[in-house]
Scaffold this active site. Sequence first.
Site, PDB file in Angstrom:
ATOM      1  N   CYS A   1       0.813  -1.220   0.000  1.00 56.75           N
ATOM      2  CA  CYS A   1       0.000   0.000   0.000  1.00 56.75           C
ATOM      3  C   CYS A   1       0.849   1.273   0.000  1.00 56.75           C
ATOM      4  O   CYS A   1       0.548   2.238  -0.708  1.00 56.75           O
ATOM      5  CB  CYS A   1      -0.981   0.000   1.166  1.00 56.75           C
ATOM      6  SG  CYS A   1      -0.258  -0.292   2.781  1.00 56.75           S
TER       7      CYS A   1
ATOM      8  N   ASP B   1      -7.545   5.375  -1.535  1.00 62.68           N
ATOM      9  CA  ASP B   1      -7.162   4.148  -0.833  1.00 62.68           C
ATOM     10  C   ASP B   1      -6.388   3.209  -1.766  1.00 62.68           C
ATOM     11  O   ASP B   1      -6.940   2.702  -2.749  1.00 62.68           O
ATOM     12  CB  ASP B   1      -8.423   3.451  -0.319  1.00 62.68           C
ATOM     13  CG  ASP B   1      -8.118   2.389   0.725  1.00 62.68           C
ATOM     14  OD1 ASP B   1      -6.999   1.851   0.709  1.00 62.68           O
ATOM     15  OD2 ASP B   1      -9.000   2.104   1.553  1.00 62.68           O
TER      16      ASP B   1
ATOM     17  N   HIS C   1      -5.526   0.232  -1.208  1.00 65.13           N
ATOM     18  CA  HIS C   1      -5.823  -1.178  -0.929  1.00 65.13           C
ATOM     19  C   HIS C   1      -6.851  -1.772  -1.886  1.00 65.13           C
ATOM     20  O   HIS C   1      -7.171  -2.962  -1.797  1.00 65.13           O
ATOM     21  CB  HIS C   1      -6.335  -1.324   0.508  1.00 65.13           C
ATOM     22  CG  HIS C   1      -5.376  -0.805   1.546  1.00 65.13           C
ATOM     23  ND1 HIS C   1      -5.427   0.487   2.013  1.00 65.13           N
ATOM     24  CD2 HIS C   1      -4.326  -1.398   2.165  1.00 65.13           C
ATOM     25  CE1 HIS C   1      -4.454   0.656   2.911  1.00 65.13           C
ATOM     26  NE2 HIS C   1      -3.775  -0.459   3.010  1.00 65.13           N
TER      27      HIS C   1
END
Length: 471
Positions: free
Chosen positions: A304, A428, A430
């Site tokens: 990440c 994000d 992820h």
Amino acid sequence: MVLIDPNPPETGTILRVRGPLDFKCQLDSTDASLMHKVISRTFETLRSQVKSESLAFTVCESHVIIWPNKGVHVTPEEISPDTLCEDIQQWIKTDEQESSSKKSAKKKSKKTTATVVNLCLLMEVTKPGPLSAPTLNRTVKKCQFLQTTLPMDCVVHATCDKTIRNACGRLVEELMSQLHEMEKVALQHMKGTVLLVPQPLHFLLPESKGLATVVYPAGVPDSQLETHRRELHRRFELPEDRPCFRRANAYRFPDEAYKDGYLRNPHVVLTHPTLENGKLYLVQGIYSYHHYMQDRMDDNGWGCAYRSLQTICSWFQQQGYVERSVPTHKEIQQALVDIGDKQASFVGSRQWIGSIEVQAVLDQLLGVTSKIMFVSQGSELASKGRELANHFLTEGTPIMIGGGVLAHTILGVTWSETTGQIRYLILDPHYTGAEDLQVITDKGWCGWKGPDFWDQTAYYNLCLPQRSKTI
């Protein structure tokens, strides 16, 4: 130096004509002044062609042909010189219209952005009338023959009341002006008998000042054109601490898709939260969304921070600060080894990195310095509104934030100075799915979050990249 369309390309119709013009001339001498005269005469011949009745524009993906110098003659007959520019769109066949009737294809829809009508520049090579017998002359002598293709690219912005006649007149003027600019650039950067191809680029000026078209010589890097760019910054009263006229800053038209597969600026479709006396502070410019599982790289569960770093690198690349490509995981790891932060075995591993490593890689690979903000627990982030707002106001770069085992990218904040309320715009890394903008925004992979989004007891480090003062 530049050609200006003073209208901002936000609504209305953009007419863009592109096409090659063959440049051919014979150099009988290597004397610089004589070669320049021959080249100037060749450009003058091309300008005469552009003003002649042989010039034609074809509307791409349609049967529409326009002869701008024949009294603005247009085919098919249903279109006249006084047809509005916005109505040309009715004759363009799109993928969505393949199975539609002509009637439904002509329905008008409310437009929120400018419509681009692409035109192709052509020259008629045959003329009506009797044909004469060809003649052939043969002369033997030593000379230099120059031949290249000029990539013409002119743009005009037409408001809703402008006709084809008006737009075509402006396009012909733009073509003439662009040939003048190409001549200046070609002569200025000529090396011996080598002619560098002049290439036009369009740049969107800030504060709705319109489009500026700048002609640069092919093969000359941005680093050698700083003096020219500085003149442009001063002419348009632009700040001289950030790039505006590097090649990476060139305007991307609404109909031009990115070919690398990455989404750009997914946050622009979001509705911003409303706070009492709140103000919006956002990332400035363009970035790519980098996340898990892209580039045939399975980094699910450990990559990440690498992806957040790649998003930051893409911002510096697309704003013209750096010319290098976005680094891969391996290149990021190798950079940390090169500076002595990691052992050689780190390269090719699945080990995490954090904000401090992100700061080091930005410095090593991009020459970008960063500030680090330390927060001892997530609950303190709610009190950092002023610092974050100031960063986006002055620097405008994406922020990497790492805490616990997670990393995210902050793209902006909504902050109220009076109440202290704050919301964070989070990208994000992820996410593991396809580049589906609706899924990414609907599911919150790019979205606004409150202070409770952060682990209230975990410590966080924020990497705030700084712009370099350059043009």
